[in-house]
Design an enzyme around this catalytic site. Structure first.
Site, PDB file in Angstrom:
ATOM      1  N   HIS A 129      42.795  37.611  40.519  1.00  0.00           N
ATOM      2  CA  HIS A 129      41.844  36.561  40.888  1.00  0.00           C
ATOM      3  C   HIS A 129      42.446  35.529  41.844  1.00  0.00           C
ATOM      4  O   HIS A 129      43.640  35.498  42.056  1.00  0.00           O
ATOM      5  CB  HIS A 129      41.210  35.895  39.659  1.00  0.00           C
ATOM      6  CG  HIS A 129      42.142  35.132  38.770  1.00  0.00           C
ATOM      7  ND1 HIS A 129      41.681  34.283  37.790  1.00  0.00           N
ATOM      8  CD2 HIS A 129      43.497  35.087  38.683  1.00  0.00           C
ATOM      9  CE1 HIS A 129      42.702  33.749  37.155  1.00  0.00           C
ATOM     10  NE2 HIS A 129      43.800  34.217  37.671  1.00  0.00           N
ATOM     11  N   GLU A 130      41.570  34.742  42.449  1.00  0.00           N
ATOM     12  CA  GLU A 130      41.968  33.778  43.501  1.00  0.00           C
ATOM     13  C   GLU A 130      42.685  34.468  44.654  1.00  0.00           C
ATOM     14  O   GLU A 130      43.673  33.958  45.188  1.00  0.00           O
ATOM     15  CB  GLU A 130      42.855  32.667  42.930  1.00  0.00           C
ATOM     16  CG  GLU A 130      42.228  31.853  41.820  1.00  0.00           C
ATOM     17  CD  GLU A 130      40.875  31.280  42.185  1.00  0.00           C
ATOM     18  OE1 GLU A 130      40.630  31.049  43.378  1.00  0.00           O
ATOM     19  OE2 GLU A 130      40.055  31.080  41.277  1.00  0.00           O
ATOM     20  N   GLY A 131      42.191  35.626  45.034  1.00  0.00           N
ATOM     21  CA  GLY A 131      42.819  36.403  46.105  1.00  0.00           C
ATOM     22  C   GLY A 131      43.798  37.388  45.504  1.00  0.00           C
ATOM     23  O   GLY A 131      44.746  36.988  44.845  1.00  0.00           O
TER      24      GLY A 131
END
Lengths: 613, 613
Positions: free
Chosen positions: B445-447
């Site tokens: 998550h978050e890239g």
């Protein structure tokens, strides 16, 4: 629709094109067999694994065995699957005809097992424990014990376990305290607590045959310290009458179930033996030789663990591959037009990297396991004593690697399978997170990673004055010579394949250099003269040698693939060549710093003090 | 009894001895603060984290949020913990006094967050999402929006989310299709489906403030392709009346909960906006500038992800350490007497290897995150524009590494923590398997890992004509010069520490060589002239640079430790030195083959074809 359990094409390549399983049919034991009979067995395994094992893999994970009124409750699909497995004769697939077996070679038997384990590692565990148990007894039990316990196991009526660990004795088996006291002439009374007993209690079979390690006290009532005091016993859940019917329940009680991160479908128990006077047990083989007898089972189980790790990685890879081909997301870095449709993610280089790494790990891992299984066949049936001995040496040398390498790298493959799926892969709505959890066990049971490092560097390398180590080195050099001989003649690799020839020759050079590095490091480590220093970094030695071994396997397969390119099925063989290239470009170089570290006799970890943490 | 959440001693070392957080108290914004106020906040965090967050970490994992009568049910301990968190003023720890905040520096705020996240990542997620949401609005919302939405969030009455992903648009945000159509002068109507919304629905707060990315259609009704069409909206669960009271429920429906491998205590939702005519939303900032505004939140969230990964690794390490000190098992290789008692496993070199690796990863990871947080403080409050710009460059350069390095290596630490525990670690009766599952999310998550590789190599390295890259190189060289200057003078490192001086100088040489390697490889990659080739192996670039960055951090801490050895607390500083030695002997050398691979412009993965898999 391709199977996401295993690739049959690849399995055929491994069995027939690479390991020449058909050659075994020229030996007396396997003379009734041919590729058709092997394939028929594989067809059966694939079908049963798909229909009756894979079908409840997630359900069993979400519905763990639990105890109701003293009985272990397991979802009904497990029993259905196991009955079908037994009915198909698979419990005795490798056994003699006279025991109702099929006399299949071990390498084929392991290929069958690959399907069941990849489809459902938890349900298939019941079968492999039973088969390993039976094999152990066939080696060292009396004909009467075999009649009473083994035959029902091979028929699937009884299931088996291995009861080694205790709460205070896991890796250190010499510290078990389970006691076996003689009780009349033919039996013993067993008391003690056994931990981590897979399939230790259930209602899936008529009876459970526990193989229990225990110590027979000396005349002073004391237990002999160390492994020498250990003996092996059959301790059945229900006593068996002379006519084979079941008698009273033995004095074994379920003290608790362990709740694991994965492998949730297999009951895993703490069993108390002898809470009410002593469980009745029967000595197997000679007293005080229990560990040697059990090691037969453990070696088989270690190949089984390597197999499980490899195929959990394999099925994860196939799931990731299918997802990557079907999930559209993003565009190429150089594609600036956001109005263009999104690409299937397999088009992204980083996703291909993750798939190629998985392919290299899982096909490499499964190959290593099947190669070991093939060695068992050689050890059992090769035509000369020399050939059998050579195979045995290779097998013994490779066993810690066959167990550990897939347990490390095929979990990494499972992690990459999650990563390819992105957020979806992290959810239980998809399959890959379970494979990751299931697979994490494999570096722990049947000897931890560290234990196998010690086994390889501290034992296998020096055994028989280094004969095992040299036997493997000779095989590796044979491959290098073969590459140099074959690709020197351009038409051996097909026309127009100059690039591939150059690649393979470069791989052969890299492999030779890596193995020389291993040889030098091994000498240096043994020259230290301080066992604690020699063995301090044994885990890294295990990892480095493991990577060299798998590089060697990939080079063999690439050589074959290059020679087969012209025969059609070009995509398959190109895949093998590219995976080999990946392994030599991306993976084998990791060994360089490891060997340097080992050669420096690094004592960073040895010198670290408890108080400094 | 030492805490198994975090090491306060180490946190103090990082904050005060290394990052000189006290220097911040000489700046106007922090002038009311001193070490005592920082410590008081840390005391509160440690106490609340221990008593109210760690207490239900396992329970929340075993009892996932579920929906009953349309409402999400969550175990009551979560609400209790979050109320205490808000009541202690922690939701506004870093905010201005005038908003009820404590005006704590970001580096201290992150140290507080470290405790809560290590204790219970799922419960603390509600707080960090709310705080990030508030910070985003404080940057770009109107005073009225701040009054209405931010103030209640900082008081803990409202919670926040970030709604970016959609089922067809995860990594590729430009492909979102959520529409925002003007509805009168002050509001929009939002329709679309948002995926992976953490804290997306619950009854823990009075209201939920969703920050939603959506596209405003053009006059032809079409959405602008790409990121340029994206705008940012506030879409509250309940509309808020002018007096601050809650009005009608907005048109947002819970379409489903995701069931994850870990982080099970945080609701993770599929939300449908506008099923009944359109959810009412309010534009934040300028139209079509949504992504730029949201990136503020994302950068903060990325540091938060790195923090979460680091501290999950950290708490796992402390659990493993405690277990290793207390679990007797086995003897030394050279100890043949099985009658001797078993040793605590920390006495085995391979266990020390696993603990030392964990120490190097988790202390390295947490240090990297706190260093980044310290840079945020510099960026916000340094005395000169040049210093603020320099800090900003370092921060931007490091963000992909701060997010990704702990997400890779602190999961590895969690795996080692399981391994130290053996079979016990694999069970849910112990704590470490949950950390491993929880932490596996952070590379996604978050890239994803791959996205951050592209961000580092494809963007950060070339940004401002390479100024970010050079800024970091200058810092790294400063450390090397400092080592050479300090340890040249023996008394600077204390008497009798010649060995350490030699080690540190060798580390400085190794670091310099590694960074030169990075510089050369970077140039080579950009000289290729084909973006697909330049970026093909960006993930490996990210990993290599990450290891160099963490080596640099370890060298800084070792230099400090060497200088502090004579001041007492010798064990602590010896531990730092040994962990640094481990990192330079065992870890940094892994970068060598990575840089060689990159320098060769390897196209193995780029060349791989879909059909060959």
């Amino acid at each position: 629709m391709r199977s996401t359990i295993l690739s049959r094409r690849d399995l055929s390549f491994m069995l027939y094109e690479w390991l020449d399983a058909e050659a075994l049919t020229r030996r007396a034991r396997f003379e009734d067999h041919n590729r058709e009979t092997f394939d028929a067995a594989l067809d059966t395994a694939e079908r049963l694994a798909t229909d009756l094992f894979a079908n409840h893999n997630k359900k069993a994970d979400a519905n763990e065995p639990h105890v109701v009124d003293g009985k272990v409750q397991i979802i009904p699909e497990v029993k259905t699957a196991l009955e079908a497995f037994s009915l198909a004769g698979l419990m005795a697939a490798g056994q003699d005809y006279e025991r109702g077996g099929m006399q299949l070679p071990v390498v084929v038997e392991k290929a069958l097992a690959a399907y069941f384990t990849a489809a459902n590692v938890s349900t298939s565990a019941y079968t492999f424990l039973t088969m390993s148990n039976a094999n152990t007894l066939l080696k060292c039990a009396t004909p009467a014990q075999i009649e009473t316990y083994v035959n029902p196991m091979l028929a699937g009526r009884f299931f088996g376990t291995m009861c080694l660990s205790e709460p205070q004795a896991g890796s250190s088996l010499s510290d078990i305290t389970t006691r076996a006291v003689p009780d009349g002439e033919s039996q013993y009374r067993i008391t003690g607590n056994k931990m981590w007993i897979s399939a230790g209690e259930h209602e899936l079979a008529e009876n459970i045959v526990h193989l229990v390690l225990a110590k027979i006290p000396g005349e002073d009532g004391k237990l002999i310290p160390g492994v020498k005091g250990i003996s092996l016993f059959i301790v059945p859940k229900y006593l068996v009458n002379d006519d084979g019917s079941l008698g009273a329940r033995n004095d074994i009680s379920l003290a608790g179930l362990n709740h694991k991160m994965g492998n949730r479908g297999t009951t895993n128990c703490l069993l108390n033996f002898g809470e009410n006077g002593g469980a009745i047990g029967y000595l197997v083989g000679e007293p005080h030789h229990g560990l040697a007898n059990m090691f037969h089972m453990m070696n088989e189980a270690r190949i089984g663990v390597g197999l499980g790790a490899a195929v959990l990685g394999y099925t994860g890879y196939l799931h990731a591959l299918e997802y990557a081909r079907n999930r559209p997301q993003g565009r190429h870095p150089a594609q600036k037009d956001a109005a263009q449709p999104q690409l299937p993610i397999i088009q992204h280089t980083d996703v291909r990297r993750m798939l190629l790494a998985q392919k290299a790990y899982v096909e490499g891992g499964l190959s290593l396991v099947l190669y070991s299984a093939r060695l068992v066949d050689e050890q059992n049936t090769a035509e000369t004593p020399e050939a059998r001995e050579h195979a045995g040496r290779l097998l013994d040398f490779l066993t810690p690697i066959t167990k550990s390498w897939p347990s490390q790298w095929c979990v990494e493959a499972n992690s990459l399978a999650i990563q390819v799926h992105g957020g979806y892969g992290y959810t239980r709505e998809y399959n890959v997170e379970q494979f990751y959890r299931d697979n994490r066990l494999n570096a722990i049971h049947e000897g931890t990673h560290g234990i196998h490092g010690l086994d390889l560097l501290g034992r296998k390398v020096s055994l028989q004055d280094g004969a095992l180590f040299r036997a493997f080195g000779a095989e590796l050099r044979k491959t290098i010579r073969k590459v140099r001989g074959s690709v020197g003649a351009p038409d051996a690799v097909g026309p127009g394949l100059a690039t591939i020839s150059v690649e393979l020759l470069a791989h052969a050079d890299a492999l030779e250099q890596a193995w020389q590095g291993v040889e030098e490091v091994t000498q240096k480590l043994y020259a230290v003269g301080d066992l604690n220093k020699t063995l301090a970094n044994a885990s890294i030695y295990l990892e480095a040698v493991g990577h060299v071994v798998v590089a060697w396997i990939w080079l063999q397969q690439a050589l074959l693939a290059a020679a087969s390119l012209a025969s059609g099925d070009t995509d398959f063989y190109r895949g093998k060549l590219q995976a080999c290239l990946y392994f030599f470009q991306w993976e084998l170089p990791k060994v360089g710093p490891q060997l340097e570290l080992l050669a420096s006799i690094d004592t960073t970890t040895l010198d670290m003090q408890d108080a400094w943490f």
